[in-house]
Structure formats: structure tokens, C-alpha cells
Design a protein around this motif. Structure first.
Motif, mmCIF file in Angstrom:
data_model
loop_
_atom_site.group_PDB
_atom_site.id
_atom_site.type_symbol
_atom_site.label_atom_id
_atom_site.label_comp_id
_atom_site.label_asym_id
_atom_site.label_seq_id
_atom_site.Cartn_x
_atom_site.Cartn_y
_atom_site.Cartn_z
ATOM 1 N N UNK A 155 0.831 -1.121 -0.553
ATOM 2 C CA UNK A 155 -0.247 0.133 0.166
ATOM 3 C C UNK A 155 0.875 1.051 0.116
ATOM 4 N N UNK A 156 0.451 1.997 -0.007
ATOM 5 C CA UNK A 156 0.827 3.558 -0.302
ATOM 6 C C UNK A 156 1.298 4.215 1.353
ATOM 7 N N UNK A 157 1.893 4.891 0.952
ATOM 8 C CA UNK A 157 3.077 5.181 2.829
ATOM 9 C C UNK A 157 1.921 6.173 2.861
ATOM 10 N N UNK A 158 1.949 6.704 4.770
ATOM 11 C CA UNK A 158 1.508 7.179 5.492
ATOM 12 C C UNK A 158 1.784 8.375 5.787
ATOM 13 N N UNK A 159 1.410 9.668 5.952
ATOM 14 C CA UNK A 159 2.301 10.704 6.474
ATOM 15 C C UNK A 159 1.834 10.746 8.359
ATOM 16 N N UNK A 160 3.071 11.737 8.669
ATOM 17 C CA UNK A 160 2.825 12.263 10.301
ATOM 18 C C UNK A 160 3.303 13.385 10.070
ATOM 19 N N UNK A 161 2.114 14.290 10.651
ATOM 20 C CA UNK A 161 2.946 15.798 10.959
ATOM 21 C C UNK A 161 3.151 16.057 12.117
ATOM 22 N N UNK A 162 3.702 17.413 11.447
ATOM 23 C CA UNK A 162 4.382 17.587 13.008
ATOM 24 C C UNK A 162 3.144 18.054 14.487
ATOM 25 N N UNK A 163 2.318 17.767 13.834
ATOM 26 C CA UNK A 163 1.260 17.957 15.341
ATOM 27 C C UNK A 163 0.067 16.556 15.241
ATOM 28 N N UNK A 164 1.372 15.259 14.734
ATOM 29 C CA UNK A 164 0.705 13.489 15.035
ATOM 30 C C UNK A 164 -0.964 13.531 14.354
ATOM 31 N N UNK A 165 -0.772 14.063 13.156
ATOM 32 C CA UNK A 165 -1.892 13.655 12.312
ATOM 33 C C UNK A 165 -1.308 13.263 11.642
ATOM 34 N N UNK A 166 -2.301 12.466 11.137
ATOM 35 C CA UNK A 166 -2.422 11.229 10.007
ATOM 36 C C UNK A 166 -2.559 11.816 8.573
ATOM 37 N N UNK A 167 -2.058 11.511 7.506
ATOM 38 C CA UNK A 167 -2.382 12.209 6.257
ATOM 39 C C UNK A 167 -2.413 10.687 5.673
ATOM 40 N N UNK A 168 -3.999 10.616 4.618
ATOM 41 C CA UNK A 168 -3.709 9.563 3.659
ATOM 42 C C UNK A 168 -4.526 10.532 2.088
ATOM 43 N N UNK A 169 -3.857 10.132 1.084
ATOM 44 C CA UNK A 169 -4.347 11.016 0.721
ATOM 45 C C UNK A 169 -5.519 9.909 -1.152
ATOM 46 N N UNK A 170 -6.406 10.382 -0.818
ATOM 47 C CA UNK A 170 -7.452 9.340 -1.745
ATOM 48 C C UNK A 170 -7.114 9.756 -3.659
ATOM 49 N N UNK A 171 -7.368 8.832 -4.431
ATOM 50 C CA UNK A 171 -7.540 9.241 -5.832
ATOM 51 C C UNK A 171 -8.576 9.033 -6.751
ATOM 52 N N UNK A 172 -8.587 9.328 -8.054
ATOM 53 C CA UNK A 172 -9.860 9.280 -8.464
ATOM 54 C C UNK A 172 -10.018 7.709 -8.521
ATOM 55 N N UNK A 173 -9.790 6.777 -8.131
ATOM 56 C CA UNK A 173 -9.818 5.208 -8.848
ATOM 57 C C UNK A 173 -11.146 5.204 -7.425
ATOM 58 N N UNK A 174 -10.668 5.922 -5.997
ATOM 59 C CA UNK A 174 -12.349 5.356 -5.097
ATOM 60 C C UNK A 174 -11.498 4.182 -4.298
ATOM 61 N N UNK A 175 -10.309 3.939 -4.618
ATOM 62 C CA UNK A 175 -10.083 2.580 -3.629
ATOM 63 C C UNK A 175 -8.562 2.937 -3.235
ATOM 64 N N UNK A 176 -7.979 3.315 -1.651
ATOM 65 C CA UNK A 176 -6.713 2.886 -1.451
ATOM 66 C C UNK A 176 -5.971 2.831 -0.837
ATOM 67 N N UNK A 177 -4.865 1.630 -0.777
ATOM 68 C CA UNK A 177 -4.548 0.465 -0.256
ATOM 69 C C UNK A 177 -3.734 1.306 0.764
ATOM 70 N N UNK A 178 -3.187 1.287 1.814
ATOM 71 C CA UNK A 178 -1.614 2.024 2.778
ATOM 72 C C UNK A 178 -0.976 1.012 3.869
#
Length: 264
Positions: A155-178
Motif C-alpha cells: 500500500x501507499x505510505x502514510x505521513x504524520x505531521x508535526x501535530x501528530x495527525x496522520x495523512x492519507x490521500x485518495x485518488x480518482x479510482x475510489x480505492x486506497x490501499x495503505x
């Protein structure tokens, strides 16, 4: 050869050990009310039983035996009278119970997630607004259904910002494997937000009972998101679409105007 006295001593010793185990985990004891329906509660005692409140139609006043052991912050409920199988996670005065169903060859597939709070919890303990969030960013103007598959090795890696929030990015396919591990507790607490790309305004979340309690204060064209829940649809069509077999837990969402969601 074991004498009757020795057997009695062994039984008594095991009984004391069982009491000690539950005494060590006394944070699970007491009365817990469902966060979305406070009239629904369970009472957990020190002998390994929990009882539903008498008003519940399904399990009215029934008592069930459970077995718990601590594993990385979780309490695993094992075969509660062969009716429930799931996991209990505790945090402060909150408990999340998520049940499992083995389907499509997948063990420990999450079925339902329920959040309970303990009687006597202070108001400040009920506020999750300052906790880190999982921020899911959608393509601008995206509408329709989409899903996220967690714990995907490729799956796609996830990002964590300085505030501890986890970020996921969806594309137009409507499916995200992470690669992000699944976290039912964060979802149950509402610490998951969705927004369109290049905006900071969150989409309005709707709970499962939104169709039964129409909110006239919400403009009909407001873009909302309804979380359908874990593993609520089959995977065969999706597997064919993306060309592989998806394993692990998935969460399904629907994004549309409030007016259109009420029609579904």
C-alpha cells in the motif's frame, strides 16, 4: 496421585489466580453506556461476566461469560458464550468493542465497532477534539463511494505531521490501499476527518441514523460523508477492478450532497 485435599487446594488456587487477573484489570469493571445510545449499557463484574441492561430487546438482561488477557493495550474477549468474538480496547474512561467475523477466508475481519463510556467519566474525558486526527484528502469535487484498505504490504505510505495527525490521500479510482495499521478506536471516537484537496474545511460527517432523524438545519446541497463501516461490501468486483486480491480490513464511505444521501 492427587489427593482430594490437593485437588481442592488446586481449585482454590486457580480461583484466587482468576480473581487476581481481574483485579489487575479492574479498569474494565463497572457500567458502560453506549456513546450513541446511552440507554444501552453493559455491566462488567470482577468474576468475568458482563450483563446487558434489561431494556435491550436482543439480549435483555442476559449475562455472558468472557475471558480477557492483556496484549499490547488490548483486552481480547474470547468466545463470549459463542455469541461474540472480538477485541476490547480501553483508554481513559472509554472502551471500544469491535467484533469479528471470519468471511471470505479472512480471519479476524472486523464487523461492528461500538464506543462505550464509563459511568462517572468527567466531561473533559469525553472530549477528543484536541487529539491527533487521521486526515483523508479527496480529489477536488469527488463524489460517490470509496474505500480504504488498511495494513496493505504494497500500500501507499502514510505521513504524520508535526501535530501528530496522520495523512492519507485518495485518488480518482475510489480505492486506497495503505500501509497504515487499522485503528478502530480512532474511528469510533470521530478522530477521522475528510476534506477536499487544497481546502482546510472538513466535510460534514453523518452517523448511521441520519436518514431517521433529518436535520433541517443542514442545507440540502451540503457535501457530507457517510461512513458505512468495516467490510460492508463484497470484494470480488473490487478485486477484478484493481487486479489483485485485497486482504485485511477495509472501510467504506459515501460522499454526496445531504439531499442525495437522504434519498439512498
Amino acid at each position: 496421585m492427587t489427593t482430594p485435599l490437593a485437588k481442592l487446594g488446586l481449585v482454590f488456587s486457580l480461583f484466587l489466580q482468576s480473581l487476581l487477573v481481574f483485579a489487575q484489570h479492574d479498569s474494565i469493571l463497572g457500567r458502560w453506556h453506549h456513546s450513541a445510545a446511552p440507554e444501552f449499557f453493559i455491566q462488567v463484574d470482577s468474576l468475568g461476566y458482563f450483563t446487558f441492561n434489561p431494556e435491550m430487546e436482543w439480549f435483555a438482561g442476559k449475562t455472558y461469560k468472557y475471558t480477557i488477557f492483556k496484549d499490547g493495550g488490548y483486552y481480547d474477549g474470547i468466545e463470549v458464550d459463542s455469541l461474540f468474538r472480538g477485541r476490547i480496547q480501553l483508554e481513559r474512561n472509554f472502551m471500544v468493542y469491535f467484533s469479528f467475523q471470519d468471511r471470505e477466508g479472512m480471519e479476524d475481519r472486523i464487523d461492528e465497532v461500538n464506543l462505550f463510556y464509563k459511568v462517572g467519566a468527567k466531561p473533559e474525558d469525553l472530549d477528543f477534539s484536541k487529539e491527533p486526527k487521521t486526515i483523508i484528502t479527496l480529489p477536488a469535487g469527488f463524489r460517490g463511494k470509496f474505500c480504504i484498505a488498511y495494513n496493505q504490504p504494497d500500500g501507499k505510505p502514510f505521513e504524520i505531521d508535526a501535530q501528530g495527525n496522520t495523512h492519507l490521500q485518495l485518488d480518482e479510482s475510489g480505492y486506497l490501499g495503505t500501509t497504515l495499521p487499522v485503528d478502530p478506536f480512532r474511528m469510533a471516537k470521530g478522530n477521522e476527518v475528510l476534506r477536499y484537496q487544497n481546502t482546510t474545511q472538513n466535510l460534514l460527517p453523518l452517523d448511521s441514523g441520519y436518514a431517521e432523524k433529518v436535520d433541517l438545519s443542514i442545507p440540502p446541497q451540503t457535501i457530507c460523508v457517510y461512513v458505512q463501516g468495516f467490510n460492508k461490501q463484497g470484494r470480488q468486483m473490487l478485486n477484478r477492478k484493481i487486479g489483485k486480491t485485497i486482504e485485511g480490513n477495509m472501510v467504506y464511505y459515501v460522499v454526496d450532497t445531504y439531499e442525495n444521501l437522504l434519498k439512498q
